[in-house]
Write a protein that holds these residues in place. Structure first.
Motif, PDB file in Angstrom:
ATOM      1  N   SER A  81      51.179  47.644  35.315  1.00  0.00           N
ATOM      2  CA  SER A  81      49.945  48.073  34.945  1.00  0.00           C
ATOM      3  C   SER A  81      49.693  49.353  35.624  1.00  0.00           C
ATOM      4  N   GLY A 131      46.837  42.788  36.612  1.00  0.00           N
ATOM      5  CA  GLY A 131      47.814  43.536  37.595  1.00  0.00           C
ATOM      6  C   GLY A 131      48.196  42.292  38.779  1.00  0.00           C
ATOM      7  N   HIS A 169      40.700  46.357  38.210  1.00  0.00           N
ATOM      8  CA  HIS A 169      41.223  44.909  38.236  1.00  0.00           C
ATOM      9  C   HIS A 169      40.179  43.952  38.785  1.00  0.00           C
ATOM     10  N   GLY A 171      41.414  46.129  32.463  1.00  0.00           N
ATOM     11  CA  GLY A 171      42.737  46.086  32.348  1.00  0.00           C
ATOM     12  C   GLY A 171      43.408  44.943  32.466  1.00  0.00           C
ATOM     13  N   ASP A 172      44.881  44.900  32.833  1.00  0.00           N
ATOM     14  CA  ASP A 172      45.468  43.538  32.339  1.00  0.00           C
ATOM     15  C   ASP A 172      45.474  42.779  33.816  1.00  0.00           C
TER      16      ASP A 172
END
Lengths: 448, 386
Positions: free
Chosen positions: A333, A83, A75, A80-81
């Motif tokens: 996540s 989080g 992150h 990724g998203d």
């Protein structure tokens, strides 16, 4: 007696001399030019050290911590998203690493032993050039590594450590703890215990024999004695004992009607399972139902103990079922990455990694002293525990504490605990220098 | 023997000297060559020197007399605790710590050895194991006021440190660090201190092995019954060997505490006792150099292999196609990181099966191979049976 009576030829003497000179000259190859602080990152990357137990009584927690750290690195690096970065109240991190440097990491096994943990942390500092060490799932280890980091001059972000001493008598200027502590457990649990078990109880303590166990035993005994409970006996058990039957048998004849298990990890799984198998919970003592309390609870332990946790009270730092935006984002996540919800150990480690990155970004440097100032007195939100303060006096976080109970009808293997109460921050706040905590931070150390 | 200075085992004093000088050179240049294998940092180098010393001492007992002690970690722990107490009470100088640690370890070794050496073989091993476990449990719980239990004994700014108080240099604010007359014992200075002690320890072990006393110990190993029948009382010799090796362990413990002033009970656990046995057998019991090599290999595995994670492995295998890369990482992942014990186990098994004499036997075989191809027949056997 002559040591070597014959045969020291000129040739061998010269050979030896050359070798010795080379040896003595060796240190000069390692004389570093003066940096502003220890392990100052000069390239495009910065290295963090994740020092977790991969073997021993706390290995489950360690594995989950490592997962959380890897997720946090993703992150921070913008993969990724994102989080909790999306819900974190500070928006300093931009998803391009820390201060524009890509985050890399090294890992080590603490083996839940102070010696091994310090050796592992030293390797990270001396060989891998980390700017920060984080992790640990035992307070003994956390305290040992924290003082090492203080001496070496890098930041230590404590992982799961619940002993009062970590931010109490053994607090250090370079060490920071997000996790709650034994005193806060006692303060949060006492009213719930009073409501459920009344004011007239006799408690029997089984305690893991090291710093965390000692301080938790003290804190819980203080809190329950303030309710009017009596403490019948305090028995210390070795860490990682495996078999607790010899400690549990005497409980039956002691006249106590509450058993308090100051155990964690596999120890707690074993001692609780054995206590239930010995039929303690079916007993009636002093005209009351026998009760078991586990002051420090975690979902991983509940999973290990299975059926036996039903109806047992305890406290935790965080639980994945919380409904605030931060917790939800993290659970989502973490679940997408690993396929199951995170534990409280994972949560605190994830948050610590983000807090470190954020503080470095805000301070504009990795230098421990400047970075430490950015953390001291830092007030933030959106990390799953509501508004939180990193107190400057002892580097302890103050936030909500959860009182939980083993669920009677779990809907899945992860849904084992229900949150009984979210104890507000004010109720678990104490003065930094009450007798249980009196200590001194000393001055911060930049190393180099 | 005056004309040809050879000892009973055919090694000349001159080759001994060359061997010692080479050993010293290799140890002192360790920071240079160890960095080639990723081990060139002070903490691991210190561990190499300290555990090398521990194993050398253990070998004096096990390698020479054949008595297998399973409780040597007790002396290591005793040494560490004594050293830390010396730091706390006397001052942060390492010399008194080392001195008192050796004395205390010797006293413990005398007591434990006096009782255990009444038996031999497996009974001796079990007795020493029992004593070590007793020491461990005492340190862990009963003696908590002295040892601080599981948390471990550390130095505090508020410690008395009488010598420093007398000299008026006691600093009660910052955490004290160990030193040798002002030279801090962390990092490379700490390593060089340990290295010098290791070389001295190696030299003493060499002299013991070459002395009549050493010959006596070897005779005990080969046939103690015959020794007894010829009228020798072997017990004083075995006891002396036990005490000497206990003192080596105490010295190693003191060095551990000197480079990192912390003493914990886990140092006395039976796994720690087993570790030194592994080191000695892995390197080659009965040889001078073997135990040091064994210690280095085990500490290398513990510190370097345990630190490999999937990220590192991925980089190592990134020359493979992606599917193969993941498979390779999955397989290799079993043997590194938390699986380093597994790798060590495999290596240990292979060595015991194929090279019963440990790494030293491997080296000897390679030497022999070269000699055969040279057609020469030198008798440089300094590294052989000591």
């Amino acid at each position: 007696m002559t040591v070597f009576d014959k045969g020291v030829s000129r040739r061998s003497l010269m050979k030896g001399g050359v070798a010795l000179t080379a040896g003595l000259a060796a240190p000069h190859f390692f004389t570093k030019s003066a940096y502003a602080y220890l392990n100052e990152p000069t390239g495009g990357t910065v290295t963090l050290g994740f020092n977790v137990p991969q073997t021993g009584a706390y290995a489950d927690e360690g594995a989950d911590e490592l997962r959380a750290y890897q997720l946090a690195v993703k992150h921070i690096n913008g993969e990724g998203d994102g989080g909790m970065l999306n819900t974190f109240s500070s928006k300093a991190l931009k998803g391009n690493g820390i201060l524009g440097k890509k985050v890399e990491y090294v890992t080590g096994d603490t083996q839940t032993k102070s010696d091994a943990a310090r050796a592992s942390a030293k390797r990270m500092i001396e060989k891998d050039g980390v700017v920060m060490v984080t992790g640990g799932s035992s307070s003994g280890v956390a305290i040992a590594v924290q003082s090492l980091c203080q001496e070496a001059g890098i930041i230590f972000m404590a992982g799961l450590t619940h002993s009062n001493d970590t931010t109490g008598k053994d607090r250090r200027a370079n060490g920071f703890r997000h996790f709650f502590n034994a005193y806060q457990s006692g303060a949060a649990l006492a009213p719930v215990l009073e409501a459920n078990y009344g004011k007239d109880r006799k408690a029997y303590h089984l305690t893991a024999d090291y710093t965390w166990g000692w301080t938790q035993e003290e804190s819980i005994a203080d809190a329950t004695e303030a309710l009017g409970w009596q403490t019948v006996e305090k028995v210390r058990t070795p860490l990682g004992a495996g078999d607790f039957s010899q400690y549990i048998t005497p409980v039956l004849n002691s006249g106590a009607d509450v058993l308090i298990l100051n155990h964690y990890g596999k120890d707690m799984v074993n001692s609780l399972t054995q206590a239930v198998q010995f039929g303690l919970r079916d007993k009636q003592v002093n005209g009351k139902d026998f009760a078991i309390v586990v002051p420090l609870y975690s979902r991983l332990m509940a999973q290990g103990a299975g059926e036996n946790v039903k109806g047992i009270f305890g406290s935790t730092n965080w639980h994945w079922s919380l409904s605030d935006a931060g917790s939800q984002a993290f659970v989502k996540s973490f679940g997408a990455e690993y396929g199951f919800p995170p534990s409280q150990a994972a949560h605190t480690c994830y948050v610590q990694a983000l807090l470190y990155a954020d503080a470095a970004e805000r301070a504009g440097t990795f230098a421990p002293c400047e970075l430490g100032k950015a953390l001291e007195g830092f007030e933030f939100d959106g990390m799953g525990n509501g508004p939180t303060l990193y107190r400057a006096e002892d580097h302890q976080c103050f936030k909500k504490v959860l009182v939980v109970k083993g669920k009677d009808n779990p809907s899945s293997q992860f849904d084992l605990l229900e949150v009984v109460q979210e104890v507000p921050r004010e109720q678990v706040t104490y003065d930094a220098n009450i007798p249980q905590f009196a200590g001194s931070l000393g001055s911060c150390n930049n190393g180099a | 023997m005056a004309a040809a200075p050879t000892s009973a085992f055919g090694t000349s004093r001159r080759s001994d000297l060359i061997f010692l000088v080479l050993f010293a050179a290799a140890v002192l240049t360790a920071p240079l060559w160890a960095s080639l294998i990723g081990a060139g940092y002070p903490d691991l180098l210190q561990k190499w020197a300290i555990y090398g010393l521990f194993a050398i001492g253990f070998n004096i007992l096990f390698g020479l007399t054949g008595y297998l002690s399973f409780g040597h970690a007790a002396f290591l722990g005793v040494g560490s605790y004594t050293a830390v107490w010396s730091f706390k009470l006397l001052g942060m100088n390492v010399l008194p710590a080392v001195f008192f640690a050796m004395i205390t370890a010797a006293v413990f070794a005398l007591a434990i050895g006096y009782i255990s050496l009444r038996r031999s073989g497996i009974y001796f091993s079990i007795l020493t194991l029992a004593f070590a476990q007793m020491s461990y449990n005492l340190a862990y719980s009963v003696l908590t006021p002295i040892t601080n239990g599981e948390t471990g004994l550390t130095v505090l700014p508020s410690d008395p440190r009488i010598l420093e108080q007398l000299a008026g240099v006691r600093d009660t604010v910052s955490t004290p660090t160990t030193s040798l007359f002002g030279l801090e014992m962390t990092g490379y200075p700490g390593f060089y201190f340990c290295a010098v002690v290791l070389i001295i320890g190696f030299f003493v072990a060499m002299k013991i092995a070459r002395s009549p006393f050493g010959t006596m110990l070897k005779a005990i190993k080969s046939n103690q019954t015959r020794m007894n029948y010829t009228g020798f009382n072997t017990r004083p010799y075995t006891l002396a060997a036990f005490i000497i090796s206990g003192m080596y362990a105490g010295l190693a413990g003191a060095l551990l505490a000197s480079t990192d002033p912390l003493a914990g009970a886990e140092r006395m656990q039976w796994t720690a006792s087993g570790e030194v046995v592994l080191m000695t057998i892995l390197g080659g019991a009965g040889t001078l150099l073997g135990p040091v090599l064994g210690a280095a290999v085990i500490k290398y595995f513990e510190n370097i292999f345990s630190a490999f994670n999937d990220q590192v492995l991925m980089e190592m295998f990134n020359w493979l196609p992606e599917t193969l890369q993941e498979a390779a990482v999955a397989v290799a992942g079993l043997f590194v990181g938390e699986g380093w014990h597994l790798t060590l186990g495999v290596v240990f098994m292979l060595i015991v099966i194929f090279l019963p004499g440990g790494i030293m036997e491997g080296i000897r075989r390679v030497q022999k191979l070269f000699r055969r191809s040279d057609g020469a027949s030198r008798t440089d056997t300094a590294s052989e049976s000591a």
